[in-house]
Design a protein around this motif. Structure first.
Motif, short mmCIF file in Angstrom:
data_model
loop_
_atom_site.label_atom_id
_atom_site.label_comp_id
_atom_site.label_asym_id
_atom_site.label_seq_id
_atom_site.Cartn_x
_atom_site.Cartn_y
_atom_site.Cartn_z
N UNK A 47 -1.07 5.06 4.26
CA UNK A 47 -0.36 4.45 3.45
C UNK A 47 -1.01 3.36 2.63
N UNK A 48 -0.72 3.16 1.24
CA UNK A 48 -0.99 2.26 0.64
C UNK A 48 -0.19 1.53 0.09
N UNK A 49 -0.05 0.07 0.42
CA UNK A 49 0.86 -0.80 -0.11
C UNK A 49 0.25 -1.66 -1.38
N UNK A 120 -4.03 -4.98 -6.30
CA UNK A 120 -4.41 -5.33 -4.87
C UNK A 120 -3.74 -4.33 -3.83
N UNK A 121 -4.47 -3.74 -2.80
CA UNK A 121 -3.88 -2.75 -1.99
C UNK A 121 -4.19 -3.22 -0.45
N UNK A 122 -3.24 -2.70 0.39
CA UNK A 122 -3.43 -3.14 1.56
C UNK A 122 -2.88 -1.78 2.39
N UNK A 123 -3.85 -1.33 3.48
CA UNK A 123 -3.70 -0.05 4.13
C UNK A 123 -2.82 -0.39 5.41
N UNK A 124 -1.85 1.07 5.37
CA UNK A 124 -1.18 0.87 6.77
C UNK A 124 -1.07 2.24 7.26
N UNK A 152 1.47 7.48 -0.65
CA UNK A 152 0.86 8.25 0.65
C UNK A 152 -0.44 8.57 0.39
N UNK A 153 -1.38 9.01 1.24
CA UNK A 153 -2.88 9.24 1.02
C UNK A 153 -3.15 10.30 -0.11
N UNK A 154 -2.22 11.00 -0.32
CA UNK A 154 -2.49 12.26 -1.33
C UNK A 154 -1.86 11.50 -2.79
N UNK A 155 -1.64 10.61 -2.89
CA UNK A 155 -1.28 10.03 -4.08
C UNK A 155 0.32 10.34 -4.53
N UNK A 156 1.03 10.66 -3.61
CA UNK A 156 2.57 10.90 -3.68
C UNK A 156 3.08 9.65 -3.37
N UNK A 157 4.17 9.39 -4.09
CA UNK A 157 5.28 8.25 -3.79
C UNK A 157 5.95 8.42 -2.45
#
Length: 329
Positions: A47-49, A120-124, A152-157
């Motif tokens: 996931x991307x915050x 700014x992005x943070x991975x989870x 998500x990794x596919x770009x969906x919310x």
């Protein structure tokens, strides 16, 4: 009486369904964070915050505290259950995380935003079970411009399955709604008392009718009672299903590919639960009937074995008794 018990059951079901789910029950807001949310995603997914600059080219804040917690898939913990853990982490040692850093569940971070970039992005990475809870110092929406705060990794919310924020209390204050203290506590005594008060007229009317038509009621009352009980059970069962349906479908749909699959799983669970109850009831009835038949057969055999001895005793008693002399004319 059946209608009274039915009314009481409906009141209790309503209290169970709405007692802890009402909005504003955490008001006034006393937490040190402004927002908390729980998410259900696929286990192991990345996931991307996301934290964006606003239209003025500046971040809403230069940094933000965030708590990331992993929740077991089988756990029934809510955000309220995790607040004590989040409180301890919030006031503990914070790890400073720059853009691009991987945030691990079970830790507290101080997010440092990249001033040179618009984002700014943070991975989870989702833990085992795919259930995550976040507690943030500021509202995530404050840092949204074009992107959703969690993707998500596919770009969906990725939307929360449960969330709480200080904005709910602010909206209540703007609307002039005063928060009720102790709303989280279930008021069982008041609910049960109010239920009995509402059914007193019905009970009184039934008692009067029963006294007036006691002879007529005695003939068909027992037959009508079983239909009344069956109807009351059906209505209570239906009320429970409709009260639980919105939230249960939302919980079941978490992690499912489509809504139809989630609806199928939920429907199968409801039918399976009803069928299990029917099977248990019929199984108990069959076992009870078989036991009664076996007991009757054993009783008959015991009586059959005792009968010859009884006859022998009667004959021996008759032989031992003195005979009265006959009188001849």
């Amino acid at each position: 009486m059946a209608s009274g018990m039915f009314a009481l059951a409906l009141f209790l079901l309503g209290d169970l369904a709405l007692g802890e789910g009402g909005h504003g029950q955490h008001c006034p807001w006393t937490n040190h964070w402004e927002w908390s949310g729980m998410f259900q995603v696929q286990e192991g997914d990345w996931l991307s915050w996301n934290v964006e600059k606003g239209e003025n080219g500046e971040y809403a804040m230069d940094s933000m505290k965030i708590i990331v917690l992993g929740v077991s898939q089988s756990s029934v913990q809510t955000l309220e259950d995790l607040e004590d853990m989040a409180e301890n982490l919030f006031h503990g040692n914070l790890t400073t995380a720059a853009s691009g850093v991987v945030l691990l569940p079970g830790a507290a971070y101080l997010l440092s935003f990249s001033q040179d970039l618009w984002l700014s992005q943070f991975k989870i990475q989702a833990p085992v079970g795919g259930k995550l809870a976040f507690f943030t110092e500021h509202l995530p929406e404050e840092f949204e411009n074009k992107l959703h705060y969690l993707k998500a990794a596919d770009g969906s919310d990725v939307e929360p399955m449960e969330e709480e924020s200080s904005m709910e209390c602010a909206d209540m204050a703007d609307a002039g709604i005063e928060p009720v203290k102790g709303l989280q506590e279930k008021r069982w005594a008041e609910v049960i008392g109010a239920s009995f008060l509402t059914i007193i007229p019905s009970i009184f009317g039934i008692a009067v009718l029963a006294a007036s038509f006691s002879k007529q009621l005695s003939s068909w009352g027992k037959k009508a009672l079983q239909f009344a009980n069956s109807s009351a059970c059906g209505v209570v069962f239906a009320a429970a299903i409709f009260l639980l349906m919105p939230e249960s479908i939302e919980l079941v749909s978490a992690g499912k590919e489509s809504e139809s699959l989630a609806a199928g799983v939920w429907g199968a669970a409801v039918i399976g639960g009803w069928f299990l109850g029917v099977m248990i009831d019929h199984s108990c009835s069959i076992v009870t009937w078989m036991w009664s038949q076996t007991w009757q057969q054993m009783s008959r055999k015991a009586v059959g074995r005792k009968l010859p001895r009884t006859e022998i005793l009667k004959s021996q008693t008759a032989q031992a008794a003195p005979k009265s002399p006959r009188l001849h004319s």
